[in-house]
Design a protein around this motif. Structure first.
Motif, short mmCIF file in Angstrom:
data_model
loop_
_atom_site.label_atom_id
_atom_site.label_comp_id
_atom_site.label_asym_id
_atom_site.label_seq_id
_atom_site.Cartn_x
_atom_site.Cartn_y
_atom_site.Cartn_z
N GLY A 76 -5.05 -0.81 -13.96
CA GLY A 76 -3.83 -0.06 -13.71
C GLY A 76 -3.17 -0.44 -12.40
O GLY A 76 -2.38 0.34 -11.84
N MET A 77 -3.46 -1.63 -11.91
CA MET A 77 -2.88 -2.08 -10.65
C MET A 77 -1.36 -2.27 -10.77
O MET A 77 -0.87 -2.67 -11.84
N ALA A 78 -0.63 -2.01 -9.70
CA ALA A 78 0.82 -2.19 -9.70
C ALA A 78 1.15 -3.67 -9.98
O ALA A 78 0.47 -4.55 -9.46
N PRO A 79 2.18 -3.93 -10.78
CA PRO A 79 2.50 -5.32 -11.14
C PRO A 79 2.73 -6.22 -9.93
O PRO A 79 2.30 -7.38 -9.94
N VAL A 80 3.35 -5.72 -8.88
CA VAL A 80 3.61 -6.59 -7.72
C VAL A 80 2.30 -6.98 -7.05
O VAL A 80 2.14 -8.12 -6.58
N LEU A 81 1.33 -6.07 -7.01
CA LEU A 81 0.03 -6.42 -6.45
C LEU A 81 -0.69 -7.42 -7.36
O LEU A 81 -1.36 -8.34 -6.90
N GLY A 82 -0.56 -7.22 -8.66
CA GLY A 82 -1.18 -8.14 -9.61
C GLY A 82 -0.66 -9.56 -9.42
O GLY A 82 -1.44 -10.52 -9.38
N ARG A 83 0.66 -9.69 -9.27
CA ARG A 83 1.23 -11.04 -9.08
C ARG A 83 0.78 -11.63 -7.75
O ARG A 83 0.49 -12.83 -7.63
N THR A 84 0.69 -10.78 -6.71
CA THR A 84 0.26 -11.29 -5.39
C THR A 84 -1.16 -11.82 -5.45
O THR A 84 -1.45 -12.93 -4.98
#
Length: 577
Positions: free
Chosen positions: A317-325
């Motif tokens: 459930g990680m935020a998408p921006v953190l996932g991309r980072t």
């Protein structure tokens, strides 16, 4: 031997003796963890059928693996292999033995910490073994001990608590030898042993020790809080219906665990990379190509290792921006590894390659880790990690990187330093059979797991074939299990070699591999290091000494100094090093 003498022998502060203690302890847990792996493979190949020879341990089921037994078996297998076998063999055994000798120091910076660290490890190991015989059985929450599975609500027995304390003990051990290694390399190097003259294996052990000092306390914090949840009624990681008064958050544990867990991959593989770098040079009879780049690349991996951990949490459930980072950082860390691979290949290029057992094991480590790294790219990208995350693909990938590569590196180091460690040489023919067969079978076993995972087999399933869409994988899993049993049987070749050598083996030559690093040349306590570790095939040395190597602290008869070893340029790629 009197009791006092026995106690002094057990509480030794001599790093070579401590190394041998870790070696035999690591072998013990490697055996137990390996046998548990065979049980898991039998269950996947012949689900629910009695395991031959196991009826005495499981009388109620006639030797068949039940679901609770299965979860306990794969939990204990993972914990034993990572925390009590491979890591102690690499750092506790090979690290304690090689590091002080290779930098020209007779002792570790803190000798008593070495002894204390081993006994913390031994106590932890004893608790692990004791957990097998307590009521309700050993731990069964998986090697990650994720809450809420690891809380009393789901694993109420004493076994999970004992194992939690055991992980704390082994964490204390890892922190102590990590701190000891860092200070020893910084403060105890012989005169002239500059940072640019360290063997690459010392660089690997140093970087791995730095990661131990930084990230093992994070594991200790997570495990300590989990232990409080189990025994003191706290609720740091308990949520939902089991929580009273708000409770905590189990996802916090996952962040803490993987903030240690992903660097642990590099804690294991950095010493292995160092060994590969040295052995490729030694047995190609050439200076290591791009020595400084290789050491720098290992440093870059060390610096990035803690910044990529969250790719394990893409599905939490990680935020998408953190996932991309974290995806970008994860893919970025593969670049330094590629630099190292390129340097190793350039060292091999046009070298006078000698396929000794340490060299074969080093080459196998390169190949197996390369396969593991390539298959890991699919888990570093969010789009491909989401469908693969819960499957056997992950199991195949991390067994190639953390299991097979580290295992082969342990044996590369053991075959190389065994003559220095025990004064006797292992049989080369048996050693080569052991290494080559192990490498081939590792690829067969974990390659089979990758295929099963790509086909959709979820990991941790007791009986995957209860799902109709996985029924066709039974044949694949049976063949993979047969390969695993052969892999286990091949280890008997090493056991035979070890027993025969220790009992009746011939004395080894003082420097059987013809290399110049300090652990082989006995330069003496007052020696001044004059050159790097890969002074091989230098024309001036060959002219004056009639051999293709010279010790790091050995002066030339002419009184001159051989030039610092630099890999000869490769036609068409001059300047790459």
């Amino acid at each position: 031997m009197t009791p006092g003498a026995l106690l002094r022998s057990l509480w030794t502060t001599d790093p070579q003796r401590v190394a041998r203690q870790y070696l035999w302890g690591g072998f013990l847990f490697l055996l137990v963890g390996g046998l548990l792996a065979m049980v898991i493979r039998f269950q996947w190949g012949w689900p629910g059928q009695p395991v031959p020879g196991l009826a005495w341990a499981l009388p109620e089921s006639g030797g068949a693996i039940t679901p609770p037994t299965y979860t306990a078996v794969f939990t204990m297998h993972g914990l034993l292999m990572i925390f009590f076998a491979v890591t102690p063999l690499l750092f506790g055994a090979l690290g304690h033995f090689v590091l002080p000798l290779a930098i020209g120091s007779r002792q570790m910076a803190f000798p008593r910490l070495s002894a204390f660290g081993f006994w913390a490890y031994a106590v932890g190991g004893a608790l692990m073994l004791a957990s097998f015989v307590v009521r309700l059985g050993p731990a069964s929450a998986g090697w990650t001990s994720y809450p809420p599975l690891a809380t009393p609500a789901f694993t109420p027995g004493l076994g999970q608590t004992l194992v939690t304390v055991a992980v704390l003990c082994v964490g204390v051990s890892a922190f102590l030898y990590g701190l000891n290694f860092v200070v020893t390399v910084v403060r105890c190097r012989a005169p002239g042993m500059t940072w640019g003259r360290l063997p690459l294996v010392v660089w690997g052990l140093f970087y791995g020790a730095v990661l131990n000092v930084l990230f093992v306390p994070v594991l200790a914090a997570a495990t300590g809080l989990l232990l409080l949840d189990r025994v003191a009624g706290t609720q740091f990681f308990i949520a939902g219906a089991a929580a009273v008064g708000g409770g905590g958050d189990p996802v916090v544990y996952q962040h803490l665990f993987w903030l240690f867990g992903h660097p642990e991959v590099y804690i294991l593989i950095l010493p292995a990379w160092g060994m590969v770098g040295d052995f490729v040079a030694f047995f190609s009879r050439k200076p290591a190509h791009g020595y400084r780049l290789t050491a720098g690349a290992m440093g870059a991996v060390t610096a990035l290792s803690g910044a990529v951990y969250a790719h394990h949490l893409f599905t939490s459930g990680m935020a998408p921006v953190l996932g991309r980072t974290f995806m970008v950082l994860t893919l970025l860390i593969s670049l330094p590894a590629e630099v190292m691979f390129l340097n190793w290949l350039m060292t091999l290029w046009r070298g006078s390659v000698r396929l000794t057992s340490p060299m074969l094991a080093a080459l196998a480590t390169m190949i197996v880790f390369g396969l593991g790294g390539i298959t890991g790219l699919a888990l570093g990208a969010v789009a491909t990690d989401v469908p693969l995350h819960g499957t056997m693909w992950v199991v195949g990938h991390f067994h190639l990187t953390m299991g097979a590569a580290s295992f082969l590196a342990v044996f590369a180091g053991l075959y190389f330093w065994f003559p220095r460690m025990y004064g006797r040489a292992l049989d080369e023919r048996l050693a080569k059979v052991h290494v080559v067969a192990s490498a081939v079978l590792f690829i067969a076993v974990f390659g089979g797991q990758l295929v099963a995972g790509y086909a959709g087999q979820l990991r941790r399933l007791y009986d995957p074939y209860q799902y109709a869409f996985l029924a066709h994988l039974l044949t694949l899993n049976r063949w993979t299990s047969v390969a695993a049993f052969l892999l286990g049987a091949v280890q008997l070749v090493f056991v035979v070699n070890l027993v025969r050598t220790l009992g009746w083996g011939r004395a080894s030559e003082p420097n059987p591999w013809r290399v110049g690093t300090l652990e082989w040349t006995d330069a003496g306590p007052a020696a001044v290091v004059l050159r790097g570790p890969h002074a091989l095939s230098q024309p001036e040395v060959q002219q004056q000494l009639g051999r293709d190597w010279i010790g790091q602290a050995e002066p030339l008869p002419s009184g001159g100094l051989a030039a610092e070893p630099v890999a000869p340029p490769v036609p068409g790629v001059e300047g790459a090093g």
